[in-house]
Design an enzyme around this catalytic site. Structure first.
Site, PDB file in Angstrom:
ATOM      1  N   PRO A 278       0.727  -1.029   0.108  1.00  0.00           N
ATOM      2  CG  PRO A 278      -0.015  -0.853   2.165  1.00  0.00           C
ATOM      3  CD  PRO A 278       0.789  -1.794   1.390  1.00  0.00           C
ATOM      4  N   GLY A 279       0.488   2.301  -0.705  1.00  0.00           N
ATOM      5  CA  GLY A 279       0.863   3.729  -0.764  1.00  0.00           C
ATOM      6  C   GLY A 279       0.000   4.654   0.021  1.00  0.00           C
ATOM      7  NE  ARG A 280      -4.935   6.539  -3.545  1.00  0.00           N
ATOM      8  CZ  ARG A 280      -4.675   7.508  -4.592  1.00  0.00           C
ATOM      9  NH1 ARG A 280      -4.852   8.668  -4.342  1.00  0.00           N
ATOM     10  NH2 ARG A 280      -4.288   6.758  -5.810  1.00  0.00           N
ATOM     11  NE  ARG A 317      -3.831  11.748  -6.381  1.00  0.00           N
ATOM     12  CZ  ARG A 317      -5.265  11.771  -6.337  1.00  0.00           C
ATOM     13  NH1 ARG A 317      -5.865  12.611  -5.371  1.00  0.00           N
ATOM     14  NH2 ARG A 317      -5.716  11.023  -6.524  1.00  0.00           N
ATOM     15  CB  CYS A 348      -0.475  30.063 -17.167  1.00  0.00           C
ATOM     16  SG  CYS A 348       0.387  31.282 -16.203  1.00  0.00           S
ATOM     17  CE1 TYR A 377       1.254   7.084  -5.726  1.00  0.00           C
ATOM     18  CE2 TYR A 377      -0.728   7.112  -4.526  1.00  0.00           C
ATOM     19  CZ  TYR A 377       0.499   6.442  -5.053  1.00  0.00           C
ATOM     20  OH  TYR A 377       0.515   5.071  -5.134  1.00  0.00           O
TER      21      TYR A 377
HETATM   22  N1  LLP Z   1       1.844  -1.384  -6.403  1.00  0.00           N
HETATM   23  C1  LLP Z   1       2.050  -0.998  -7.387  1.00  0.00           C
HETATM   24  C2  LLP Z   1       2.692  -2.199  -8.401  1.00  0.00           C
HETATM   25  C3  LLP Z   1       1.829   0.295  -7.852  1.00  0.00           C
HETATM   26  O1  LLP Z   1       1.715   0.681  -9.178  1.00  0.00           O
HETATM   27  C4  LLP Z   1       1.107   1.171  -6.890  1.00  0.00           C
HETATM   28  C5  LLP Z   1       0.604   2.545  -7.461  1.00  0.00           C
HETATM   29  C6  LLP Z   1       0.990   0.637  -5.616  1.00  0.00           C
HETATM   30  C7  LLP Z   1       1.499  -0.776  -5.333  1.00  0.00           C
HETATM   31  C8  LLP Z   1       0.400   1.479  -4.462  1.00  0.00           C
HETATM   32  O2  LLP Z   1      -0.961   1.800  -4.849  1.00  0.00           O
HETATM   33  P1  LLP Z   1      -1.732   2.426  -3.660  1.00  0.00           P
HETATM   34  O3  LLP Z   1      -1.866   1.498  -2.575  1.00  0.00           O
HETATM   35  O4  LLP Z   1      -1.212   3.806  -3.337  1.00  0.00           O
HETATM   36  O5  LLP Z   1      -3.136   2.813  -4.211  1.00  0.00           O
HETATM   37  N2  LLP Z   1      -0.708   9.093  -9.403  1.00  0.00           N
HETATM   38  C9  LLP Z   1      -1.859   8.347  -9.098  1.00  0.00           C
HETATM   39  C10 LLP Z   1      -1.815   7.064  -8.389  1.00  0.00           C
HETATM   40  C11 LLP Z   1      -0.770   6.132  -8.986  1.00  0.00           C
HETATM   41  C12 LLP Z   1      -0.550   4.703  -8.652  1.00  0.00           C
HETATM   42  C13 LLP Z   1       0.343   4.001  -9.083  1.00  0.00           C
HETATM   43  N3  LLP Z   1       0.800   2.889  -8.703  1.00  0.00           N
HETATM   44  C14 LLP Z   1      -2.729   9.203  -7.788  1.00  0.00           C
HETATM   45  O6  LLP Z   1      -2.327  10.391  -7.605  1.00  0.00           O
HETATM   46  O7  LLP Z   1      -3.792   8.851  -7.511  1.00  0.00           O
END
Ligand code: LLP
Length: 418
Positions: A278-280, A317, A348, A377
Site C-alpha cells: 500500500p501507498g495511499r 491530481r 496558467c 502522490y
Molecule cells: N503497487 C504497484 C505496483 C503500484 O503501481 C502502486 C501504485 C501501488 C502498489 C500503490 O498503490 P496505492 O496503495 O497507493 O493505491 N498518481 C496516482 C496514483 C498512481 C498509483 C501508481 N501505482 C494518484 O495520484 O492517484
C-alpha cells in the site's frame, strides 16, 4: 471562532513559521496506519509482509519511519532506490518494481542486492538473469501478471484490465514461467498483481486474486512450478471527501489472505508467502497542504474565485484525475456564514482548480487554507511548472513539528541549468 488544530498543531502557526505552500505530514498518523495494516496482515497471518509503495511519498524521514516499523519498501526507479540506499534501507526488504526499468537501474538493484525484482516482461526477466550472471550474483524474481479485471476507479489508475501496459497477459504466463524456471542466475519465486489505486471496495481485488490463484494452480499442475511468493499489490482507498466511504483496509486484506489459505489447503498446494504494498492508505490521510489566499474575486455567473499560492505544481491530481478534495480556512475555523467558493491554483492552466464550489467562511487575502488528505502522490508528483519551487515538508510527531524537507529555493530550482 478559532484556529484549526491538526495532529496537535495549530496549522496557522505552522504556516506563519514555515511559509506556504506547505506540505504537513503527521508521523503519528503514518505510524498508526502502518500498524493498522500490520495488525491485520503481517502480525495476523504467517509469512505476510507489507512493503510501502514509496512512489506515494518518499523522503528520508519516511524511510526512517519505515525502518523503525520494520516495513518493506517498493521502489520503481533508480531515484527511489538511490535514497533507500543512501539511508541504508535493508536491501532484502526492497522490492524493485517498474514496467520499464533501464539496464542501469537493474544494475543498481543488483549491486545493492535488492530482495526481489518484479518483472514486467520475459525480456526484462532475461536481462536481469544475464546481468546477474555478469556480476556473479543471484536475484529473486516475481512475474507481474495482468488478471484482466477492469478496475472500478479512474481509468488512469486502473492497471489490471485486458490490454494494460502493465504485466504479462494470462495466456502468456505458462511460457514465461517455463522460461523463468530454467534461468541460471535469477530464481523465479512467484507472481505479482496490482489492480490499481484508490478502490472503495474489495471486489476487484478478490476477482483478480481468484484469477491469479487459478493461474498458480495451473502452473503447479502443468509445470510443477511452486509459487513461493505472491504479491497482491496495493490500491486500498481513502476518503478524500465525506461522500467517499472506502471499506476498511482489513476488509480488503483479510478476505484475500483467507482466500489464499483456503484455496491452497483445498488444492493441496503449498501456501506462498504473501506481500501487500500500500501507498495511499498509509500516507494519504496523514498529510494536509497549507496555502495562503491571494486574489479573491467574484465572477458573474461563476461565483467567487480564491487564488492561492500553490496549485498544480504541488497537486496535479485535480487536473489529472479530476480528484476531489475537502478544505477549510485554518485561521477562521468554525466561522460563519459560509459562502460558496472555488479555490484555484496559480498556474496558467484553466484546469488548475483545487476545489470547485466548496462552502467556506468569507476568505480574504492572507487567510490560510488547509486542503485535507494530500499526503499521497502530491509531494511525490510535484513539479516546478511555471517555475514554482517545491514546497517544504513539515513532519509532526507528538504535537511537535520539525522541518523534514526544506523549501526549494530559486537557486535550487535552477542549479542544474548550465
Ligand atoms: N503497487 C504497484 C505496483 C503500484 O503501481 C502502486 C501504485 C501501488 C502498489 C500503490 O498503490 P496505492 O496503495 O497507493 O493505491 N498518481 C496516482 C496514483 C498512481 C498509483 C501508481 N501505482 C494518484 O495520484 O492517484
Amino acid at each position: 471562532m478559532g484556529n484549526f488544530v491538526w495532529s496537535g498543531c495549530d496549522v496557522t502557526e505552522l504556516a506563519n513559521r514555515f511559509g506556504t505552500p506547505l506540505y504537513v505530514m503527521s508521523e503519528d498518523e503514518i505510524t498508526s496506519r502502518i500498524r493498522t495494516i500490520k495488525a491485520c496482515f503481517d502480525d495476523r497471518y504467517e509469512r505476510c509482509s507489507t512493503y510501502f509503495a514509496s512512489k506515494s511519498f518518499l523522503t528520508r524521514d519516511m524511510l526512517r519511519i519505515l525502518m523503525r516499523e520494520g516495513t518493506g519498501l517498493d521502489v520503481v526507479s533508480g531515484g527511489e532506490l538511490y535514497l533507500a540506499r543512501a539511508m541504508d534501507f535493508p536491501p532484502d526488504m526492497i522490492m524493485f518494481h517498474g514496467n520499464s526499468k533501464t539496464a542501469s537501474e537493474i544494475g543498481d538493484g543488483l549491486d545493492y542486492h535488492v530482495g526481489c525484482f518484479v518483472c514486467d516482461s520475459v525480456e526484462e526477466m532475461l536481462l536481469i538473469d544475464r546481468m546477474a550472471g555478469l556480476r556473479s550474483v543471484s536475484a529473486n524474481i516475481l512475474l507481474r501478471v495482468t488478471p484482466g479485471v477492469e478496475g472500478h476507479t479512474h481509468k488512469y489508475i486502473a492497471t489490471a484490465g485486458f490490454g494494460s501496459k502493465f504485466g504479462i497477459p494470462l495466456e502468456m504466463v505458462n511460457d514465461a514461467v517455463s522460461i523463468g524456471m530454467k534461468l541460471g542466475n535469477a530464481s523465479l519465486r512467484g507472481f505479482h498483481f496490482h489492480v490499481g489505486s484508490q478502490f472503495m471496495d474489495n471486489s476487484c481485488h478478490i476477482a483478480s486474486l481468484e484469477i491469479v490463484l487459478g493461474l498458480i494452480s495451473r502452473v503447479y499442475g502443468e509445470l510443477g512450478f511452486v509459487t513461493s511468493t505472491l504479491d497482491m499489490g496495493g490500491g486500498f482507498g481513502v476518503a478524500y471527501v465525506d461522500s467517499e466511504q472506502p471499506q476498511p483496509v482489513d476488509s480488503f486484506i483479510c478476505p484475500m489472505t483467507e482466500l489464499v489459505e483456503r484455496f491452497c489447503s483445498d488444492l493441496g498446494i503449498p501456501r506462498p508467502s504473501l506481500v501487500t504494498e500500500p501507498g495511499r492508505f498509509i500516507v494519504g490521510p496523514a498529510g494536509i497542504t497549507l496555502y495562503t489566499a491571494g486574489s479573491v474575486k467574484d465572477v458573474p455567473g461563476a461565483g467567487t474565485y480564491v487564488g492561492v499560492d500553490g496549485g498544480y505544481p504541488d497537486n496535479p491530481r485535480t487536473a489529472l484525475y479530476g480528484a476531489k478534495y475537502d478544505a477549510l480556512v485554518a485561521n477562521k475555523y468554525g466561522d460563519g456564514p459560509l459562502k460558496r467558493t472555488t479555490i484555484v491554483g496559480k498556474c496558467c492552466e484553466s484546469g488548475d482548480i483545487l476545489i470547485r464550489d466548496i462552502n467556506l467562511p468569507e476568505i480574504a487575502r492572507g487567510d490560510i487554507i488547509a486542503v485535507k488528505c494530500t499526503g499521497a502522490y502530491n509531494y511525490s508528483m510535484s513539479s516546478n511548472y511555471n517555475k514554482n519551487p517545491i514546497p517544504a515538508v513539515v513532519m509532526i510527531k507528538d504535537g511537535q513539528p520539525r522541518l523534514s524537507v526544506r523549501r526549494q529555493s530559486y537557486e535550487d530550482m535552477f542549479s542544474a541549468d548550465i
